[in-house]
Structures are given as structure tokens and as C-alpha cells.
Design a protein around this motif. Structure first.
Motif, PDB file in Angstrom:
ATOM      1  N   ARG A   1      -1.313   0.391  -8.859  1.00 50.95           N
ATOM      2  CA  ARG A   1      -0.561  -0.503  -9.616  1.00 50.95           C
ATOM      3  C   ARG A   1       0.679  -1.446  -8.807  1.00 50.95           C
ATOM      4  N   TRP A   2       0.718  -0.999  -7.679  1.00 51.97           N
ATOM      5  CA  TRP A   2       1.842  -1.722  -6.787  1.00 51.97           C
ATOM      6  C   TRP A   2       0.994  -2.783  -5.965  1.00 51.97           C
ATOM      7  N   ARG A   3      -0.336  -3.044  -6.438  1.00 50.45           N
ATOM      8  CA  ARG A   3      -1.250  -4.055  -5.791  1.00 50.45           C
ATOM      9  C   ARG A   3      -1.758  -4.839  -7.083  1.00 50.45           C
ATOM     10  N   SER A   4      -1.269  -4.855  -8.322  1.00 46.02           N
ATOM     11  CA  SER A   4      -1.768  -5.349  -9.385  1.00 46.02           C
ATOM     12  C   SER A   4      -1.718  -6.896  -9.913  1.00 46.02           C
TER      13      SER A   4
ATOM     14  N   TYR B   1       2.600  -7.961  -1.193  1.00 38.57           N
ATOM     15  CA  TYR B   1       3.172  -7.045  -2.433  1.00 38.57           C
ATOM     16  C   TYR B   1       4.575  -6.636  -1.826  1.00 38.57           C
ATOM     17  N   LEU B   2       5.291  -7.213  -0.826  1.00 42.07           N
ATOM     18  CA  LEU B   2       6.624  -6.500  -0.412  1.00 42.07           C
ATOM     19  C   LEU B   2       7.392  -6.304  -1.757  1.00 42.07           C
ATOM     20  N   CYS B   3       7.203  -7.111  -2.786  1.00 45.40           N
ATOM     21  CA  CYS B   3       8.291  -6.886  -3.930  1.00 45.40           C
ATOM     22  C   CYS B   3       7.916  -5.584  -4.534  1.00 45.40           C
ATOM     23  N   CYS B   4       6.748  -5.047  -4.566  1.00 46.18           N
ATOM     24  CA  CYS B   4       6.367  -3.775  -5.073  1.00 46.18           C
ATOM     25  C   CYS B   4       7.084  -2.389  -4.485  1.00 46.18           C
ATOM     26  N   SER B   5       7.339  -2.694  -3.429  1.00 50.76           N
ATOM     27  CA  SER B   5       7.794  -1.713  -2.515  1.00 50.76           C
ATOM     28  C   SER B   5       9.349  -1.719  -2.239  1.00 50.76           C
ATOM     29  N   HIS B   6       9.694  -2.906  -2.372  1.00 54.15           N
ATOM     30  CA  HIS B   6      11.289  -3.105  -2.110  1.00 54.15           C
ATOM     31  C   HIS B   6      12.031  -3.743  -3.264  1.00 54.15           C
TER      32      HIS B   6
END
Length: 467
Positions: free
Chosen positions: A448-451, A217-222
Motif C-alpha cells: 500500500r506504500w507503493r500504490s 515514494y519518499l512521501c509514504c515513508s516520510h
């Protein structure tokens, strides 16, 4: 013949230059200025930053201490950093306190670790016209234009007789980050086929299910990774063409300062010119861009070249494992200055004289957060041919045999092999030996950042910093 006597040092620090970008390290991009430096000096083959993010890496570079010791673990915002105090070692303070003139021009972002340097205006900007509207300039390049002008003006007017340690801290090729934002969802600028750069051997990536949650889930933090979720293969090739453009801009700036250094009569047998970077860039490996969370070779491995007319070991490639924190004791020893007692790095200064020098059994790189919107602590160690990575979130592990798999395409941590058992033990011993509190840190990630479906190529919605 005794060790090299050094009276002047010019250090270039670039931002976001991966060793794997450069032909000198097996990458696609060549540069006459870097080739000349390597032929006139020592190229260190395997150097890793202590943290693949600007402020933590720079604080470690200038303080000579690992991030878990100086606790600079972010770029700020929701995870503010306490500036380092005078109890910490500081490279500039060591030089200025021993009769050198220590000058710094350009990007700081150092958490106070540049103590002892007389610094130019980090906020200075000099507008320059775009040379190619497909690859526009932003504040990154305008800041570099000011930095170069400021540094050259200083050299032109300098009349100080003290030995000089001068740092020119450039931001490019970091301008690539803004270029991604301008081309969100798809590349919107016309790049010709003959300008495209071939994708790396590890662009295609079918091993995402075996990677730790923060990577999946790199996209959700970056933000930048979320912006490329819709890109095609051709778009990623355009990214590499843009990266080359901004890298060429940085190296042209290096050449301009070098010309001024030479014109001032400072390129003598008692002078050294050094070039490195604070961290790397993913270079489209595994379909990823810029840097964040991951601890692969592309974002952690940086170039390091030490050159000069007086270097005896010209054209040498120094093998072994090294860390960017080694630059502090190495540069200080080259200047024949006394080393502070509380450094984590290794002195390999005698390599310029052609002497055998020690290297590390283990080098590490750390992760905590970029801006504090998600916190997923991670650690990487390199040990011989092995790389072991551990994230606290989901107890995620990665293991790579870099001799058999130099591009980290297959995660061996799912094999439960004796090599994995041994590397776990090596890792835990390393944490204990260096006093790293990694295992006691806390994960902070909103569900939600792993959803969405597993994989950063499947990103939907905003990234955490945009929400």
C-alpha cells in the motif's frame, strides 16, 4: 615549527544543517560567526555524514565506526537499536581516560556512544517566548535554550584545571520539522515577499521516473514529505525562510556559548573551536523537505570548520573527500591521544598546521529505515567526481557526474554506460573491503506504500508512520 598543542576543545554539533545551506559552501545563508570561524581556521569542503538520520549518524560520529559495523540503523520505535557496549571505541571514553574533562551538553540520541562524557540533562527544557509567531518555537528550541544556559552556567563556575573537551549539541535548525507539520497542505502564515528565499537550481524536477522506488515514494515513508504534497512554489520558498529563522536561532546560541568560552579565558593558542552537523536537509531540492531515504548532496553533506587562535593554516579550504567519522581520529590526534585500533575514519589533523593530509578515495553514506515502518536499504558512494547510489528495493540505481551535474538532476544509471559498469564494480569492491552486508539485507515495504501514482508530489492518504 611543531604540531599545534591543544589543551581545550569546544565542539558544536548542530542538527539538520546542510553544508549547501551556507554561503561558505555556496548556499544562500550567511553568518558572521561562521565566517569568523572559517577565517580563523580550516573549512573542510566536502564532508559526508555516514547516515542522514540523527541516531545512526551520531552513533558513528562518537564511535568512529560506520553504521553497518555498529548496527545503529534507525531512530528506534519499530526498529529498536541495541545500545553500543564498552567493546566499541568511544571518543568521550578516550578523552576522559587520558586525563581530560569530557563534558557534553544537549541532544544525545547516541545509542550509548557518548560513553566517557559527563552529560547534562538531555530532557531539560527552558521556555522562551516566540520571537516571531509565524515561526513558533517547539521543544527543539526549548531544549536548546536549556542546553545553552546549562553550558554557560557550567563554564561560569568551572574550577577544574584539567584540559577540557566540551560538546554543545544543539537541535536547531531541526525546529523546521515541526513547522512543516503546522503548515500541512499549504503554508498558513504570512511571509512577506522580501522575506522569501529563492528556490535552488534543482527545485524543478522532471526525472522522478528514473529514480529508485524508495525515492519515488519518499512521501509514504516520510511524514514530513507527505505533509507538503499540496504546497506551491511560494510555500517552498517560505520553508527556506523558516529554515533560515531556525538556523539563525542556532547560530545565536553558538555565539552565546563562544562568548562564555572567551570570558572564561579558554580562547587561547592551545584551544580549538569546531562546528559541524549530524546530517543535512533537502532544502527544497527536487521539491523535498527535511531528510529521509534519499542520499543526495543536500541531506548527506555537512559543514565542518576547525578554528582557533593557534591554527596556523588560517583561512584554508581543505579539498578532497571526507566523512563525519573522520572527526574521531582527527580530534583525538589534535589532542595528542593514542588512537584506538578499530576506527573507520581518517586522521586529517595536520591540516590545521598547513600540512598536506590524506583524503578518502571513497566516502559512503547508508540508509536502512527511520522508524521501521518501511525498510528500504540503500548505499551511496562518492568516488572522485562520481556518485553512485543503490537501493535493494527494485534493484534501483542512481549515477551522477557531479562535475557536469552538481545538483543531481539527471540519473545516468539508465544509460548503461561504461562509467556505470565501472562504478558498480567499485561499489561492490567497497562493500567487500568494508564488510558491509548490504546485499544480504531484506526489504520490508507493504504494497500500500507503493500504490499511488509515481512521485512523492502525488501523495494521497497517510504516510506509513501515521497509519
Amino acid at each position: 615549527m611543531g604540531p599545534l598543542l591543544v589543551r581545550n576543545i569546544l565542539l558544536f554539533v548542530l542538527d539538520q544543517l546542510s553544508a549547501r545551506a551556507l554561503s561558505l559552501y555556496g548556499g544562500p545563508f550567511s553568518s558572521p560567526v561562521l565566517t569568523n570561524m572559517a577565517e580563523d581556521g580550516v573549512l573542510v569542503e566536502d564532508v559526508h555524514c555516514a547516515f542522514p538520520l540523527c541516531q545512526p549518524s551520531r552513533a558513528s560520529l562518537w564511535s568512529g565506526q560506520l553504521p553497518h559495523r555498529n548496527r545503529v540503523w534507525s531512530n528506534g520505535r519499530k526498529c529498536p537499536v541495541t545500545p553500543l557496549d564498552a567493546d566499541r571505541p568511544a571518543l568521550g571514553r578516550l578523552f576522559s581516560g587520558n586525563g581530560w574533562e569530557a563534558r557534553h551538553f544537549g541532544k544525545k540520541h547516541d545509542a550509548g556512544a557518548l560513553q566517557g562524557f559527563t552529560c547534562g540533562d538531555e530532557r531539560g527544557r527552558l521556555h522562551v517566548e516566540d520571537t516571531d509567531p509565524r515561526f513558533p518555537f517547539t521543544d527543539d528550541t526549548y531544549a536548546d535554550a536549556y542546553t545553552v544556559s546549562d553550558a554557560i552556567s557550567y563554564l561560569d563556575g568551572r574550577d577544574d584545571e584539567r584540559p577540557l573537551f566540551m560538546v554543545v549539541d544543539l537541535i536547531n535548525p531541526h525546529n523546521i520539522c515541526a513547522w512543516v507539520g503546522l503548515n500541512r497542505d499549504c503554508v498558513k502564515v504570512p511571509v512577506r515577499d522580501d522575506e522569501l528565499v529563492p528556490l535552488p537550481p534543482n527545485f524543478d524536477f522532471d526525472d522522478i521516473a528514473s529514480r529508485p522506488l524508495p525515492v519515488q515514494y519518499l512521501c509514504c515513508s516520510h511524514v514530513r514529505q507527505s505533509q507538503v504534497a499540496g504546497w506551491s512554489r511560494r510555500d517552498y520558498s517560505c520553508y527556506l525562510a523558516a529554515y533560515r529563522f531556525y538556523l539563525d536561532r542556532a547560530l545565536a546560541d553558538v555565539s552565546r556559548v563562544l562568548d562564555a568560552w572567551k570570558a572564561k579565558g579558554l580562547m587561547t593558542d592551545e584551544s580549538l573551536v569546531i562546528l559541524t552537523s549530524d546530517h543535512g536537509d533537502n532544502l527544497t531540492a527536487r521539491g523535498s523537505v527535511t531528510k529521509q531515504v534519499t542520499l543526495y548532496e543536500e541531506p548527506t553533506r555537512v559543514p565542518l570548520i576547525i578554528s582557533g587562535p593557534g591554527v596556523k593554516a588560517k583561512g584554508t579550504r581543505l579539498g578532497g573527500l571526507y566523512s563525519l567519522i573522520d572527526l574521531f581520529p582527527t580530534v583525538a590526534s589534535l589532542a595528542h591521544l593514542p588512537l584506538p585500533a578499530d576506527l573507520d575514519g581518517l586522521d586529517f589533523s595536520r591540516a590545521v598546521d598547513g600540512c598536506d593530509v590524506p583524503s578518502h578515495d571513497i566516502v559512503s553514506s547508508e540508509w536502512y529505515t527511520e522508524w521501521g515502518y518501511t525498510i528500504s536499504p540503500g548505499r551511496m558512494i562518492r568516488c572522485g567526481k562520481w556518485k553512485y547510489i543503490r537501493y535493494l528495493e527494485g534493484d534501483g540505481e542512481e549515477l551522477y557526474d557531479l562535475e557536469a551535474d552538481p545538483y543531481e538532476t539527471r540519473n545516468l544509471a539508465k544509460s548503461d554506460s561504461q562509467d556505470l559498469v565501472r562504478l558498480r564494480s567499485v561499489f561492490e569492491a567497497y562493500l567487500a573491503r568494508t564488510g558491509d552486508p548490504f546485499l544480504s539485507l531484506k526489504v520490508q515495504v507493504d504494497p500500500r506504500w507503493r500504490s499511488h501514482s509515481i512521485g512523492y508530489h502525488r501523495h494521497t492518504g497517510p504516510a506509513a508512520p501515521e497509519a
